[in-house]
Design a protein around this motif. Structure first.
Motif, PDB file in Angstrom:
ATOM      1  N   THR A  61       0.807  -1.216   0.000  1.00 14.05           N
ATOM      2  CA  THR A  61       0.000   0.000   0.000  1.00 14.05           C
ATOM      3  C   THR A  61       0.843   1.270   0.000  1.00 14.05           C
ATOM      4  OG1 THR A  61      -0.132  -0.056   2.428  1.00 14.05           O
ATOM      5  CG2 THR A  61      -1.915  -1.117   1.204  1.00 14.05           C
ATOM      6  N   SER A  62       2.155   1.168   0.217  1.00 20.78           N
ATOM      7  CA  SER A  62       3.039   2.326   0.227  1.00 20.78           C
ATOM      8  C   SER A  62       4.460   1.845  -0.013  1.00 20.78           C
ATOM      9  CB  SER A  62       2.951   3.062   1.576  1.00 20.78           C
ATOM     10  OG  SER A  62       3.340   2.202   2.636  1.00 20.78           O
ATOM     11  N   GLU A  96     -10.316  -0.920  13.860  1.00 21.11           N
ATOM     12  CA  GLU A  96      -8.879  -1.085  13.615  1.00 21.11           C
ATOM     13  C   GLU A  96      -8.234  -1.831  14.775  1.00 21.11           C
ATOM     14  OE1 GLU A  96      -4.796   1.412  12.526  1.00 21.11           O
ATOM     15  OE2 GLU A  96      -6.693   2.493  12.823  1.00 21.11           O
ATOM     16  N   ALA A 111      -0.720   0.608  16.093  1.00 20.58           N
ATOM     17  CA  ALA A 111      -1.862   0.594  15.178  1.00 20.58           C
ATOM     18  C   ALA A 111      -1.497  -0.231  13.953  1.00 20.58           C
ATOM     19  CB  ALA A 111      -2.227   2.021  14.772  1.00 20.58           C
ATOM     20  N   THR A 112      -2.142  -1.385  13.795  1.00 25.65           N
ATOM     21  CA  THR A 112      -1.782  -2.299  12.709  1.00 25.65           C
ATOM     22  C   THR A 112      -2.315  -1.863  11.358  1.00 25.65           C
ATOM     23  OG1 THR A 112      -3.753  -3.686  12.923  1.00 25.65           O
ATOM     24  CG2 THR A 112      -1.866  -4.218  14.336  1.00 25.65           C
ATOM     25  N   ARG A 113      -3.372  -1.053  11.346  1.00 27.92           N
ATOM     26  CA  ARG A 113      -4.080  -0.641  10.132  1.00 27.92           C
ATOM     27  C   ARG A 113      -4.834  -1.801   9.505  1.00 27.92           C
ATOM     28  NH1 ARG A 113      -0.200   2.742   6.351  1.00 27.92           N
ATOM     29  NH2 ARG A 113      -2.201   3.297   5.389  1.00 27.92           N
ATOM     30  N   ASP A 114      -5.002  -2.887  10.255  1.00 26.18           N
ATOM     31  CA  ASP A 114      -5.852  -3.986   9.818  1.00 26.18           C
ATOM     32  C   ASP A 114      -7.258  -3.780  10.376  1.00 26.18           C
ATOM     33  OD1 ASP A 114      -3.990  -5.294   8.311  1.00 26.18           O
ATOM     34  OD2 ASP A 114      -3.592  -6.892   9.754  1.00 26.18           O
ATOM     35  N   ARG A 115      -8.241  -4.019   9.548  1.00 31.19           N
ATOM     36  CA  ARG A 115      -9.643  -3.900   9.963  1.00 31.19           C
ATOM     37  C   ARG A 115     -10.122  -5.288  10.391  1.00 31.19           C
ATOM     38  NH1 ARG A 115     -13.867  -0.399   9.632  1.00 31.19           N
ATOM     39  NH2 ARG A 115     -15.941  -1.289   9.218  1.00 31.19           N
ATOM     40  N   ARG A 126      -6.820  -4.708   5.077  1.00 28.09           N
ATOM     41  CA  ARG A 126      -6.199  -3.457   5.477  1.00 28.09           C
ATOM     42  C   ARG A 126      -7.255  -2.353   5.513  1.00 28.09           C
ATOM     43  NH1 ARG A 126      -1.788  -3.595   7.971  1.00 28.09           N
ATOM     44  NH2 ARG A 126      -0.830  -1.760   7.007  1.00 28.09           N
ATOM     45  N   SER A 127      -7.116  -1.440   6.458  1.00 30.95           N
ATOM     46  CA  SER A 127      -8.057  -0.318   6.537  1.00 30.95           C
ATOM     47  C   SER A 127      -8.071   0.469   5.236  1.00 30.95           C
ATOM     48  CB  SER A 127      -7.678   0.596   7.705  1.00 30.95           C
ATOM     49  OG  SER A 127      -7.774  -0.090   8.931  1.00 30.95           O
ATOM     50  N   ASP A 128      -6.898   0.577   4.596  1.00 30.09           N
ATOM     51  CA  ASP A 128      -6.807   1.295   3.329  1.00 30.09           C
ATOM     52  C   ASP A 128      -7.604   0.610   2.227  1.00 30.09           C
ATOM     53  OD1 ASP A 128      -5.118   3.034   4.584  1.00 30.09           O
ATOM     54  OD2 ASP A 128      -3.277   2.240   3.706  1.00 30.09           O
TER      55      ASP A 128
END
Length: 509
Positions: free
Chosen positions: A153-154, A349, A375-379, A393-395
């Motif tokens: 994602t980045s 999250e 903060a894992t950024r996993d939903r 992923r939240s993204d």
């Protein structure tokens, strides 16, 4: 506790056991000697960092423990990267001592005066094993390993894992010398994945013999399991998918294989069901974790798999798609956007805390908050029994008309269509709804699915708001080498195709 001490303890308890069996048997005592010799080489070179760029094998195991003994961080790089990207990542690591395979050796030439092949490093370490020790004092907060994230994602980030982080994971996972004399682990994941690091450390601490598979094919994997009488193995989902496809419903015929773990990417339900069928006597374990958490933070064990597949209760059956229960020593919180704790069944999250959680990055410092939460950024969400479900992923979450939609739910429905082999769902910009749902599918061999029929397939099983507005057919999907879907590339491909269709001249009738 430190990484060198893990090997010291294993060598003290079972020094005469074989640690690595290919190409030549090497005992834990012998591995300890090689680590000392390798540390002497690294110290004499004045290195500030050790870079390993090659496939998994004995040289990587020696380099990991040698770097730790020398008090120098080790970074395994993705040797599959193009030369410019490989050099860019290596250039972030000062004063490197480089151990590389032939192709990566050429790509990294000139970055260091100290660059050797894996074979050369092991040979030199053996010759230096009687030399004065190159060992340096190691503190728990010293960096042991730096791993670059996959960059789905980045841009890839260098994750800092300390001796304390890695030791905490090992001590929570295995007992010293607990492996049976006949135990053998097959390691097929690459060194640049956190599972590759974890495999070296946990199998060493358990005093379990290890066999490496430098290049994966289903045929080679099955042949190695049978020939080496492998008892434990770890795979990423794409590997397991290829094995089950190769077997085509036939039993795997791997009688010694007691434990098979999988993780590193989302496991499609269809692949897991096939795996349970072809490995009927093998206990399957789903290990979920992140690079920043030193590997596993939740486990769905063999009994959980068996209970779920055999249950008529939909809630229990659904746990086959969960990542299980958090491991001891790891705290979790699921937070809503306003910071409140999410109740059971509600997604938010995932935040984690514990001694194995790093959250530190090269050049940017720690990402932990004041209370030590990462903060894992996993939903994710928890069911009533405490089983953890990862939506993605939240993204990746698609927000359509204010509704949060998990791509994985739609992908699972598409994958159950008899003509669909692979599926990816993404959100595309939409003026009215904010985002619209788009799907890309790869057909099974010889099939020609009709996009509108696939849309109706989803609509009949999910509500209309989760039906893709667009379904595109492709011959393949973009993945990382470890099977993580590159959603940004899927979305970019769709947007390019849409732009081309809007600007292309219309044919006259």
């Amino acid at each position: 506790m430190s990484v060198p001490l893990l090997l010291d303890m294993a060598a003290a308890v079972h020094g005469d056991r074989v640690a690595l069996s290919l190409p030549d048997p090497l005992t834990f005592a012998g591995l300890n000697d090689l680590a000392g010799g390798g540390a002497a080489l690294i110290t004499a070179a004045g290195a500030r960092h050790v870079i390993f760029a090659g496939a998994n094998g004995p040289a990587f195991t020696v380099a990991l423990f040698a770097a730790a003994r020398a008090g120098v961080p080790l970074t395994p790089l993705n040797y599959r990267l193009a030369a410019p990207e490989l050099r860019r990542l290596a250039g972030q690591l000062p004063g490197p001592y480089i151990v590389a395979d032939a192709e990566s050796h050429a790509a990294l030439a000139g970055l260091s005066e100290n660059i050797v092949t894996g074979t050369e490093f092991v040979r030199a370490a053996a010759a230096a094993s009687g030399a004065p020790a190159g060992e340096a004092p190691v503190g728990p907060d010293d960096t042991a390993v730096v791993l670059f994230t996959s960059g789905t994602t980045s841009a890839p980030k260098g994750v800092v894992l300390t001796h304390a982080n890695l030791s905490a994971y090992v001590l929570q996972t295995v007992e010293l010398g607990s492996a049976a004399p006949e135990d053998c682990a097959l390691v097929g994941v690459p060194p640049y994945h956190v599972a590759g690091i974890a495999a070296v450390l946990t199998n060493t601490y358990a005093a379990r013999r290890t066999v490496h598979l430098p290049r994966f094919t289903p045929e080679d994997w099955l042949e190695t399991v049978r020939a080496q009488r492998v008892t434990n193995a770890m795979l990423v989902p794409t590997m397991l998918a290829r094995i089950t496809e190769h077997l085509a419903g036939a039993p795997a015929r791997t009688p010694t294989l007691r434990a098979l773990s999988y993780g590193g990417a989302r496991m499609p339900a269809t692949v897991l069901e096939r795996a349970l069928a072809v490995f009927p006597d093998t206990g399957l374990t789903h290990a979920y974790g992140l690079t920043e958490t030193s590997s596993t933070i939740a486990v769905l064990g063999p009994e959980d798999h068996r209970a779920a597949i055999a249950s008529s209760d939909p809630a229990v059956r659904a746990r086959l798609g969960s990542v299980g229960i958090p491991v001891p020593g790891v705290e979790i919180e699921i937070r809503l956007p306003d910071g409140a704790r999410a109740p059971a069944g509600v997604a938010g999250e995932l935040f984690v805390r514990g001694p194995q959680v790093s959250g530190g990055y090269v050049g940017t410092g720690s990402a932990l908050d004041a209370d030590g939460w990462f903060a894992t950024r996993d939903r994710v969400w928890l069911d009533a029994g405490g089983y953890l479900f990862v939506e993605g992923r939240s993204d990746d979450t698609i927000i359509r008309g204010g509704e949060n939609i998990a791509p994985a739910e739609i992908e699972d429905v598409l994958l159950r269509h008899e003509q669909v082999r692979e599926a990816a769902v993404v959100g595309l910009p939409d003026e009215e709804w904010g985002e619209r749902i788009a799907a890309v599918v790869v057909p099974v061999a010889g099939a020609q699915p009709v996009p509108e029929e696939l849309r109706e397939w989803v609509r009949a099983r999910l509500r209309g708001s989760k039906t893709p507005a667009l379904v595109a057919i492709r011959s393949e999907l973009p993945y990382t080498p470890l099977g993580k879907l590159l959603r940004r590339e899927v979305a970019a491909d769709l947007l390019t195709a849409l732009a081309d269709s809007e600007t292309s001249p219309r044919s006259s009738r």
